[in-house]
Design an enzyme around this catalytic site. Sequence first.
Site, PDB file in Angstrom:
ATOM      1  N   CYS A  30       8.855  -3.524  -3.624  1.00 32.21           N
ATOM      2  CA  CYS A  30       9.120  -2.091  -3.435  1.00 32.21           C
ATOM      3  C   CYS A  30      10.523  -1.906  -2.589  1.00 32.21           C
ATOM      4  O   CYS A  30      11.183  -0.803  -2.954  1.00 32.21           O
ATOM      5  CB  CYS A  30       8.177  -1.672  -2.369  1.00 32.21           C
ATOM      6  N   GLU A  66       0.810  -1.155   0.073  1.00 31.12           N
ATOM      7  CA  GLU A  66       0.209  -0.002  -0.082  1.00 31.12           C
ATOM      8  C   GLU A  66       0.750   1.254  -0.014  1.00 31.12           C
ATOM      9  O   GLU A  66       0.280   2.350  -0.373  1.00 31.12           O
ATOM     10  CB  GLU A  66      -0.781   0.024   1.118  1.00 31.12           C
ATOM     11  N   HIS A  67       2.212   1.246   0.293  1.00 32.89           N
ATOM     12  CA  HIS A  67       2.997   2.477   0.098  1.00 32.89           C
ATOM     13  C   HIS A  67       3.519   2.640  -1.123  1.00 32.89           C
ATOM     14  O   HIS A  67       3.632   3.890  -1.416  1.00 32.89           O
ATOM     15  CB  HIS A  67       4.278   2.109   1.271  1.00 32.89           C
TER      16      HIS A  67
END
Length: 203
Positions: free
Chosen positions: A160, A90-91
């Site tokens: 990420c 979600e980042h």
Amino acid sequence: MTRSSDSDARHGVSRDDAESAVRTLLRWAGEDPAREGLLDTPRRVADAYTEWFSGYATDADAYLARTFEEVAGYDEMIVLRDIEYESHCEHHMAPIIGKVHVGYLPAGKVVGISKLARVVEAYAKRFQVQEKMTAQIAGCIQRALAPLGVGVVVEGAHECMTTRGVHKRGVSMITSTMLGSFREDARTRAEFLRFIEVGGSRR
């Protein structure tokens, strides 16, 4: 040719608005959305989002609504390991890919094993933080089955940190949630961890 905004609206956002947002990101990245190779990209991305984030339209608890009590008195641990999942951070909206291991100690009722995999998928197909997803899966099983204990271990490779930022490949994150006897009884917890052998070799 655009699709009907009304028929393809999701969560209050029209299909046209979603595809327009993709075009905006393409321009921001330095591309020309009108280029031949990118003409269908907004449609494809919207289609992919429908699949990748289908968990928002899924009630995970409903998968465990049907339970079975005719188990001939079976009261030992039930473990389902190596449930593969695909999620997104979600980042950074980058993929998280890994496996989930689930175990519970029944208190009179069990559930079909495919439903446990469905629960994992329901939570994975959302924007996630691995720690939260681990707790969500365990909490769902606890609510539905009221077992003596629940154990959930999640392994995840986070793109990420492999494709941006620190750029470290081959790193996996492991999180766990232990409830009931899995938290309170070291022997029960050890038995579960032995069954799944996270990071170890299996024969």
